[in-house]
Design an enzyme around this catalytic site. Structure first.
Site, PDB file in Angstrom:
ATOM      1  N   LYS A 146       0.848  -1.282   0.006  1.00  0.00           N
ATOM      2  CA  LYS A 146      -0.091   0.027  -0.012  1.00  0.00           C
ATOM      3  C   LYS A 146       0.950   1.178  -0.088  1.00  0.00           C
ATOM      4  CE  LYS A 146      -2.947  -2.162   3.315  1.00  0.00           C
ATOM      5  NZ  LYS A 146      -2.365  -2.970   4.462  1.00  0.00           N
ATOM      6  N   GLY A 147       2.135   0.991   0.336  1.00  0.00           N
ATOM      7  CA  GLY A 147       3.082   2.330   0.620  1.00  0.00           C
ATOM      8  C   GLY A 147       2.993   3.230  -0.524  1.00  0.00           C
ATOM      9  N   GLU A 159       7.634   2.778  -6.307  1.00  0.00           N
ATOM     10  CA  GLU A 159       7.845   2.161  -5.082  1.00  0.00           C
ATOM     11  C   GLU A 159       7.761   3.563  -4.005  1.00  0.00           C
ATOM     12  OE1 GLU A 159       7.157   0.406  -2.814  1.00  0.00           O
ATOM     13  OE2 GLU A 159       8.301  -1.527  -2.834  1.00  0.00           O
ATOM     14  N   ASP A 160       7.461   3.269  -2.956  1.00  0.00           N
ATOM     15  CA  ASP A 160       7.607   4.400  -1.794  1.00  0.00           C
ATOM     16  C   ASP A 160       8.982   4.658  -1.290  1.00  0.00           C
ATOM     17  OD1 ASP A 160       7.590   1.952  -0.698  1.00  0.00           O
ATOM     18  OD2 ASP A 160       6.389   2.177   0.882  1.00  0.00           O
ATOM     19  N   ASP A 194      14.827  -0.263   0.233  1.00  0.00           N
ATOM     20  CA  ASP A 194      15.687  -0.423   1.539  1.00  0.00           C
ATOM     21  C   ASP A 194      16.766  -1.360   0.959  1.00  0.00           C
ATOM     22  OD1 ASP A 194      15.950  -0.204   4.212  1.00  0.00           O
ATOM     23  OD2 ASP A 194      14.744  -1.770   4.527  1.00  0.00           O
ATOM     24  N   LYS A 215      17.121   4.547   0.462  1.00  0.00           N
ATOM     25  CA  LYS A 215      18.470   4.093   1.567  1.00  0.00           C
ATOM     26  C   LYS A 215      19.295   3.366   1.038  1.00  0.00           C
ATOM     27  CE  LYS A 215      14.990   3.098   4.975  1.00  0.00           C
ATOM     28  NZ  LYS A 215      14.584   2.795   6.426  1.00  0.00           N
ATOM     29  N   VAL A 234      11.347   5.753   8.634  1.00  0.00           N
ATOM     30  CA  VAL A 234      10.620   6.831   8.292  1.00  0.00           C
ATOM     31  C   VAL A 234       9.012   6.508   7.994  1.00  0.00           C
ATOM     32  CG1 VAL A 234      12.373   8.367   7.347  1.00  0.00           C
ATOM     33  CG2 VAL A 234      11.262   6.813   5.767  1.00  0.00           C
ATOM     34  N   ASP A 259       4.264   3.306   6.483  1.00  0.00           N
ATOM     35  CA  ASP A 259       3.813   2.853   7.898  1.00  0.00           C
ATOM     36  C   ASP A 259       4.704   2.572   8.883  1.00  0.00           C
ATOM     37  OD1 ASP A 259       3.942   0.513   6.412  1.00  0.00           O
ATOM     38  OD2 ASP A 259       2.902  -0.372   8.056  1.00  0.00           O
ATOM     39  N   ARG A 281       0.375   6.176   7.526  1.00  0.00           N
ATOM     40  CA  ARG A 281       0.526   6.333   6.289  1.00  0.00           C
ATOM     41  C   ARG A 281      -0.041   7.867   5.681  1.00  0.00           C
ATOM     42  NH1 ARG A 281       1.600   1.234   3.976  1.00  0.00           N
ATOM     43  NH2 ARG A 281       0.773  -0.455   5.036  1.00  0.00           N
TER      44      ARG A 281
HETATM   45  P1  IMP Z   1      13.253  -4.145   0.934  1.00  0.00           P
HETATM   46  O1  IMP Z   1      13.856  -3.239  -0.005  1.00  0.00           O
HETATM   47  O2  IMP Z   1      12.827  -5.532   0.335  1.00  0.00           O
HETATM   48  O3  IMP Z   1      14.063  -4.244   2.121  1.00  0.00           O
HETATM   49  O4  IMP Z   1      11.792  -3.651   1.737  1.00  0.00           O
HETATM   50  C1  IMP Z   1      11.158  -2.631   1.142  1.00  0.00           C
HETATM   51  C2  IMP Z   1      10.127  -2.486   1.636  1.00  0.00           C
HETATM   52  O5  IMP Z   1      10.260  -2.303   3.265  1.00  0.00           O
HETATM   53  C3  IMP Z   1       9.424  -0.974   1.524  1.00  0.00           C
HETATM   54  O6  IMP Z   1       8.499  -1.224   0.291  1.00  0.00           O
HETATM   55  C4  IMP Z   1       8.729  -0.716   2.692  1.00  0.00           C
HETATM   56  O7  IMP Z   1       7.324  -1.448   2.665  1.00  0.00           O
HETATM   57  C5  IMP Z   1       9.383  -1.196   3.923  1.00  0.00           C
HETATM   58  N1  IMP Z   1      10.196  -0.081   4.481  1.00  0.00           N
HETATM   59  C6  IMP Z   1      11.613  -0.123   4.353  1.00  0.00           C
HETATM   60  N2  IMP Z   1      12.243   1.063   5.157  1.00  0.00           N
HETATM   61  C7  IMP Z   1      10.918   1.353   5.433  1.00  0.00           C
HETATM   62  C8  IMP Z   1      11.029   2.789   6.465  1.00  0.00           C
HETATM   63  O8  IMP Z   1      11.834   3.531   6.712  1.00  0.00           O
HETATM   64  N3  IMP Z   1       9.577   3.044   6.773  1.00  0.00           N
HETATM   65  C9  IMP Z   1       8.434   2.214   6.381  1.00  0.00           C
HETATM   66  N4  IMP Z   1       8.706   1.240   5.663  1.00  0.00           N
HETATM   67  C10 IMP Z   1       9.836   0.790   5.281  1.00  0.00           C
HETATM   68 MG    MG Z   2       6.302  -1.087   0.410  1.00  0.00          MG
END
Ligand code: IMP
Ligand code: MG
Length: 172
Positions: free
Chosen positions: A41-42, A97-98, A101, A129, A151, A157, A163
């Site tokens: 949902k982000g 994407e929001d 990470d 990040k 964040v 969220d 959100r």
């Molecule tokens: P990754 O890149 O597979 O580690 O996961 C990314 C997902 O983790 C994002 O789409 C977010 O849903 C969640 N996420 C990563 N960092 C944050 C943050 O700082 N706040 C909220 N959600 C986060």
């Molecule tokens: Mg996400």
């Protein structure tokens, strides 16, 4: 418990950045229809605002995934909760994407989408990040590069809360 949230990126800065991103995409895809895919949902607030600001024809679809792993670290093994409604073969696709990470979830998603033969496939994210990246994947366009802080707001969220905040904040 009420958490104290401080502003990392203001509402005005977010709006201005999304306008800038929309202008670049509209130029880059001039004469084309762009098919934007939001990861629920982000991405919803970013995706909707971006779509409204694009000056080229836009079609939209959504997918929803859950990633296996503990609460703070995604494993990169993704379960599709909701697949796309429409095929993407032959389309100019932008995955929205929001936040990026570790990059695990997106690496997995990009692989799934590539198999479906889009004409082109790009990845854009509001926040990045990069310090946390464990995969090769890099976004084609990023709104803000942020430090390794957790964040919330603008779609992001913490346990499904915050959100709807109109800015990007950090829980103190
Ligand atoms: P990754 O890149 O597979 O580690 O996961 C990314 C997902 O983790 C994002 O789409 C977010 O849903 C969640 N996420 C990563 N960092 C944050 C943050 O700082 N706040 C909220 N959600 C986060
Ligand atoms: Mg996400």
């Amino acid at each position: 418990m009420t958490e104290n949230i401080s502003v990392l990126i203001s509402e005005a800065e977010v709006h201005a950045k999304i306008s800038e991103m929309a202008e670049k995409i509209s130029k880059e895809y001039a004469g084309k229809t762009v098919h934007i895919i939001g990861v629920l949902k982000g991405s919803i607030f970013f995706m909707c605002e971006l779509a409204q600001k694009l000056t080229i024809p836009v079609t939209m679809d959504f997918m929803s995934v859950s990633s296996y792993g503990d609460k703070t670290e995604s494993s990169g093994v993704v379960k599709l909760i909701k697949d796309l409604d429409e095929p993407i073969a032959g389309k100019d696709v932008i995955l929205v994407e929001d936040i990026m990470d570790s990059g695990r979830t997106l690496s997995y998603l990009i692989a799934i989408l590539k198999e479906r033969n889009p004409k082109s496939l790009k990845l854009i994210t509001l926040l990045d990040k990069p310090e946390r990246r464990v995969t090769e994947i890099q976004p084609d366009m990023t709104g803000f590069v942020i430090p390794d802080r957790f964040v919330v707001g603008y779609g992001l969220d913490c346990a499904q809360k915050y959100r709807n905040l109109p800015y990007i904040g950090v829980i103190e």
